[in-house]
Each structure stands twice: as structure tokens, then as C-alpha cells.
Design a protein around this motif. Sequence first.
Motif, PDB file in Angstrom:
ATOM      1  N   PHE A  15      10.141  11.357  59.549  1.00 25.81           N
ATOM      2  CA  PHE A  15      10.609  12.651  59.061  1.00 25.81           C
ATOM      3  C   PHE A  15      11.736  12.527  58.036  1.00 25.81           C
ATOM      4  N   LEU A  16      12.260  11.296  57.819  1.00 25.65           N
ATOM      5  CA  LEU A  16      13.320  11.097  56.832  1.00 25.65           C
ATOM      6  C   LEU A  16      12.800  10.530  55.511  1.00 25.65           C
ATOM      7  N   LYS A  17      11.484  10.446  55.353  1.00 31.34           N
ATOM      8  CA  LYS A  17      10.938   9.823  54.148  1.00 31.34           C
ATOM      9  C   LYS A  17      11.228  10.651  52.896  1.00 31.34           C
ATOM     10  N   GLN A  18      11.229  11.951  52.999  1.00 35.71           N
ATOM     11  CA  GLN A  18      11.490  12.836  51.859  1.00 35.71           C
ATOM     12  C   GLN A  18      12.903  13.409  51.903  1.00 35.71           C
ATOM     13  N   PHE A  19      13.817  12.677  52.531  1.00 34.91           N
ATOM     14  CA  PHE A  19      15.152  13.225  52.757  1.00 34.91           C
ATOM     15  C   PHE A  19      15.892  13.477  51.446  1.00 34.91           C
ATOM     16  N   SER A  20      15.812  12.540  50.494  1.00 35.89           N
ATOM     17  CA  SER A  20      16.532  12.709  49.228  1.00 35.89           C
ATOM     18  C   SER A  20      16.025  13.929  48.463  1.00 35.89           C
ATOM     19  N   LYS A  21      14.717  14.203  48.573  1.00 35.81           N
ATOM     20  CA  LYS A  21      14.153  15.381  47.916  1.00 35.81           C
ATOM     21  C   LYS A  21      14.678  16.662  48.554  1.00 35.81           C
ATOM     22  N   ARG A  22      14.780  16.660  49.876  1.00 32.94           N
ATOM     23  CA  ARG A  22      15.342  17.824  50.571  1.00 32.94           C
ATOM     24  C   ARG A  22      16.800  18.035  50.175  1.00 32.94           C
ATOM     25  N   MET A  23      17.543  16.933  50.098  1.00 31.43           N
ATOM     26  CA  MET A  23      18.973  17.050  49.815  1.00 31.43           C
ATOM     27  C   MET A  23      19.227  17.530  48.389  1.00 31.43           C
ATOM     28  N   LYS A  24      18.301  17.273  47.473  1.00 32.89           N
ATOM     29  CA  LYS A  24      18.481  17.813  46.126  1.00 32.89           C
ATOM     30  C   LYS A  24      18.394  19.335  46.162  1.00 32.89           C
ATOM     31  N   SER A  25      17.482  19.870  46.999  1.00 33.45           N
ATOM     32  CA  SER A  25      17.403  21.328  47.145  1.00 33.45           C
ATOM     33  C   SER A  25      18.694  21.881  47.730  1.00 33.45           C
ATOM     34  N   VAL A  26      19.246  21.162  48.721  1.00 35.07           N
ATOM     35  CA  VAL A  26      20.535  21.577  49.298  1.00 35.07           C
ATOM     36  C   VAL A  26      21.630  21.453  48.253  1.00 35.07           C
ATOM     37  N   GLY A  27      21.567  20.381  47.430  1.00 32.48           N
ATOM     38  CA  GLY A  27      22.584  20.154  46.413  1.00 32.48           C
ATOM     39  C   GLY A  27      22.653  21.264  45.387  1.00 32.48           C
ATOM     40  N   MET A  28      21.526  21.910  45.093  1.00 31.55           N
ATOM     41  CA  MET A  28      21.542  23.014  44.131  1.00 31.55           C
ATOM     42  C   MET A  28      22.401  24.162  44.643  1.00 31.55           C
ATOM     43  N   TYR A  29      22.337  24.448  45.947  1.00 28.73           N
ATOM     44  CA  TYR A  29      23.185  25.483  46.519  1.00 28.73           C
ATOM     45  C   TYR A  29      24.638  25.004  46.603  1.00 28.73           C
ATOM     46  N   SER A  30      24.821  23.763  47.058  1.00 26.90           N
ATOM     47  CA  SER A  30      26.160  23.237  47.266  1.00 26.90           C
ATOM     48  C   SER A  30      26.957  23.173  45.960  1.00 26.90           C
ATOM     49  N   THR A  31      26.316  22.700  44.887  1.00 24.09           N
ATOM     50  CA  THR A  31      27.001  22.589  43.596  1.00 24.09           C
ATOM     51  C   THR A  31      27.369  23.963  43.055  1.00 24.09           C
ATOM     52  N   LEU A  32      26.495  24.924  43.239  1.00 28.89           N
ATOM     53  CA  LEU A  32      26.783  26.287  42.779  1.00 28.89           C
ATOM     54  C   LEU A  32      27.999  26.863  43.499  1.00 28.89           C
ATOM     55  N   ILE A  33      28.052  26.678  44.809  1.00 32.89           N
ATOM     56  CA  ILE A  33      29.191  27.178  45.585  1.00 32.89           C
ATOM     57  C   ILE A  33      30.465  26.427  45.190  1.00 32.89           C
ATOM     58  N   LYS A  34      30.362  25.124  44.967  1.00 34.95           N
ATOM     59  CA  LYS A  34      31.545  24.332  44.593  1.00 34.95           C
ATOM     60  C   LYS A  34      32.126  24.795  43.265  1.00 34.95           C
ATOM     61  N   ASN A  35      31.251  25.116  42.295  1.00 37.93           N
ATOM     62  CA  ASN A  35      31.733  25.570  40.990  1.00 37.93           C
ATOM     63  C   ASN A  35      32.386  26.943  41.054  1.00 37.93           C
ATOM     64  N   SER A  36      32.017  27.724  42.065  1.00 39.56           N
ATOM     65  CA  SER A  36      32.564  29.084  42.173  1.00 39.56           C
ATOM     66  C   SER A  36      33.745  29.168  43.132  1.00 39.56           C
ATOM     67  N   TRP A  37      33.753  28.300  44.122  1.00 38.18           N
ATOM     68  CA  TRP A  37      34.741  28.386  45.204  1.00 38.18           C
ATOM     69  C   TRP A  37      36.152  28.116  44.688  1.00 38.18           C
ATOM     70  N   GLN A  38      37.111  28.953  45.144  1.00 36.34           N
ATOM     71  CA  GLN A  38      38.544  28.788  44.845  1.00 36.34           C
ATOM     72  C   GLN A  38      38.853  28.879  43.351  1.00 36.34           C
ATOM     73  N   LYS A  39      38.028  29.580  42.596  1.00 39.84           N
ATOM     74  CA  LYS A  39      38.351  29.872  41.199  1.00 39.84           C
ATOM     75  C   LYS A  39      39.125  31.190  41.173  1.00 39.84           C
TER      76      LYS A  39
END
Length: 537
Positions: free
Chosen positions: A5-29
Motif C-alpha cells: 500500500f506504500l508503493k504509490q506513496f510519493s504520488k499521494r504526497m504530491k497531492s497533499v503537498g499541493m494543499y500544504s504549499t498553498l496553506i504555507k504561502n498564505s499562513w501568517q501573512k
Amino acid sequence: MEYDFLKQFSKRMKSVGMYSTLIKNSWQKTTWKQYGFESMDEQVNIIYSVLLFIMEYSLREQPCTIDDISVFVDDICNRYLKKGLSYEKSGELAEFIINVVLCDEGRAMYFDCFDFDEREYKKKNISYLSNEVAYIDGEIKRTSYKLTDNGYNLVLSTLEVENNLKLTIHEMIFKMHLERATYDQALDEVKNIFNMLRIQLQKIQEAMDRIRRNALNYSVEDYEQILNENMLTISDTKHKFMEYRRIVRNRVKELEDENINIKALNDEDLEKLQNLQEIERYLSRSIDEHQKILNKHFDLKDLYSNELEQMSKMTLIKRFSLRNDLYDKIIEHPGNLINVNMFLNPLFRNNPKKIYNLNKCIQYQKPLREKNDENEEEQLDFDIMDYEEQKEKRLKKKLKKYKSSMEYLVDKAEENGGNLELAAMCDMTEKQKKTFIPNAEIFKEIMVEFIKAGSIDIDDLRKERKNIVADESYSFQLNEMLLKIADERKADGIKKVTIRKCEDGQVVCFKDIYNEFGDRRNIYCSNVVFKFEKGME
């Protein structure tokens, strides 16, 4: 130990990264506060509004300049969000969202995704927007923004694909990969399909648990939604998956035969064989999950109906929810634990001890029932001949119902050219339904006997009748009844009857059928095909 179940983990994390990066760029501005956006929720809402606006222009292949975005931001801030910004302030806010939040001031954005196959972090590029030069009115040079693939994936993952279409989409992608022989990607899709079926089964179980706790807390809208999801899931899934499994088994057999002939497979064919075997395993598990969902679907309907019926009988009884009336109150005011004994005391009251009263054993015992008047007498006639005659009449009447039901079945089959599905008989008038299904028990016995027989040859039954001398019986015998109907209809020339279950897994429902006690109920049974073959007399 290998974790598939971890074979496609990096692909899943890129989807998570799209949300995480967006929040990071907006957070505490702190810039957000200049425009009246204090909370993170407000910031995310307007960011996604801008993304959807840009997506509409991208899909229409129209230039989307900062002026277009500024007009949009000004409109929603003043008309909907009630921020009261001037046009200049709205333009500054639009530039801040585009340049800082979505483009990080022109810097490349990356998210570290761990790859379990290679056991290391890999940097994945995140990019929401791209820009290009556009000429407005043929001569004015402006910068136009449009969504990248990451931007489309981010926006489309929010709502564009409805829940009831996800299974269909995954099934279409799986079919495409199966046809192209890209079995590694087909395996990923069939895993997604199996997970969606498992999730649906868990949703049904959770709904049943909620209904058991308190049916009134489970709304009719939630009940209707989960029933619709169940019907969409079980409509034709089983038939399709059985067909896919047959295709996969044939391809596995082809590869195995090739292995026997050549004595060895190359690495590519070996990988294909392993993927096909894994796909077959997941298809079998998906078919099992489909059957579980079908069973749970009817269990859910019965449970909800029974719980509501019980609720209607208990309207005068006041019920308490331990979660709402005890746990939540204690969490809000922990000091109330001092008086919790007042709430729990009734639960710990013991039944009073039983004491034998010796005075009762010497008291005069009175009968519990009053004696009937002596004048009231009942005469019982034990005439055995009359009893047997009444019993014979009841059996003949019951056999007549069996015969009427089977004659109606033969008539309907003849109307359809000798072939008839049970599912085609659901739409009947009350009179036809009473003829075909006199009661649930008779219908069940006839169908069970038909299915057990499988195939009935009328000529063989006639030969058997000539060689056997038997007394007239008043119990239902399928062969005898069918032979009797065939003899009465010699002009029809019925020679053979074949009965089989349909492989599509369809469930047939006959509503409002009386049982032998006069109670109404719905009958659910498998779809059955009847084939009446005729010959020349």
C-alpha cells in the motif's frame, strides 16, 4: 516486510503537498489583515474562488489578465463577502493572491515526498499557475494567467467529480488499461475500486450503528442518500466484474500456457503474469464486497423501518442520550460529577428479595378462573369420516392454487415465445398477482422446486407414469402438476421445461404479498429464466 500500500506513496504526497504549499504561502501573512481577512477560513475561501475564476477562463481559452481578476475580486468582496473594499484595494488584493500566495513571488515551489521504493525523499515541483503574453484587442500586450496541471488537479479534486461518478470513472480507466495491457496501472485502478466498495460497506455499517443508537438522529436525507449510493454501486457492478475476471483468467491462462511451452518467461511477461494474478484476486474480493453491500442494503432498510416502528410505539417513554445528556454536560461543567449518582442510581437498584409467606400455604385456595355456567355446554363431534372429508377439501383447494399459479406462468411464457424472466413479471395487476402468488409460502415452494429440478422432460414423465401405479396424492408434486397441465394443453405441445438462475445477480422484488397468516410482506428473490420448448405432436 513489503508494504504494497506504500508503493504509490510519493504520488499521494504530491497531492497533499499541493494543499500544504498553498496553506504555507498564505499562513501568517499579515497582508491579509489590511483587506479585512482575519481568519484562515476566509483566506482559503477567496483563494479558491480566484482559482475557479482562472479555471473558467482557462477552459474557455480566453486571456485572464490581472485586471480581469481584480474586477472579479472587487465584485465578490463587496457583493458577497461584505468587505467594503475600493477598486484599488481589490486590485492590490488580487495581485497579492496571484504573486505571493499562488506564485510565491516567482520562486520555484517544491514539496519533499518520501519514496518507499528507493528509501529517500524526492523533491516534487508544485506549480498552480503559468503565465503567457497575450495581446488584448490585437495590440495591447498583457500578461495572461492560466492553470497548470497541478492547478487543475487541485481544483477538480474539490467537487467537480461527484461521489456517484467516482466508481464509474475508476471502472472506465481500469477497462482502458486492461484493453491496452498496461496491467500495472490496471492493478492500481482495481485497488481503488476495491477500496471504494469497502468504504461504501463501512458507511452502511456506520449508518446502521447510528440508527441503532437513536433512529431519530438519522435524517431522512441521509437515509435517502446512502440508499441511492448503494443502488448506484450494486446496479451492474457484479456483472461487469465477473466479465473482467473472466477476461483476466483467460489472459493468465495464455501466459501460463506460453510458460509451459517455452519453459521460461522473460522479466516483462513475468511481471504481467504477476499483475494479472493480483488483478484477479482483487476482482474476486470486489465481487465479495458487492455481495456484502447488497445484503447490508436490505438489512439497513429493515433496520430503519423496524426502529422507526418501535419509536412510534414508544412515544410516551422519555429517552435520554448518554452522550448528549451526560457526557457533554460533564465536559462543559466537570463540577457536576459530584451529583452524578443522582443520574446513575436507578441503574443500580436491585430487585426486591422474594420472601415466602407461610400464611399463604394454609389459606383456602380459590380458582383463578371463574367457572362457566352449567347451562353453557359445548358439543364436540369426533366423526373421523367428516374430519377426513374436510381435510381433503382443504388440500384440494390448496392444490388448485398451485395449479393456477403454474398455469399463469405457462401462459406468460407462451406470450413471450417460450422464454420468460421472473423480473418481467413484477408489474402485475392485483388480480394477476393473486393468481400467480396466492401466498408467499406457495410461491416459494414452487420456485424452489423449479430451481432444484433444473430441467424437466415431459415425455420422460409420461413414460415414468406408465410404469408406476400410485394412489392419488393431495400433496404438491411439481412433476405431477406440470404433467397434468401439459396433458390438458396437448395443443400447445410442451415437451421440455428448463430453469436457470440469471448470472447478472439481479434481485427481483414482489411487493405487498400475503403470507399464510394474512400479513403483507415484500418478497425478494433471485432472477430466474424459464424456457418452455415445444415439439410436434
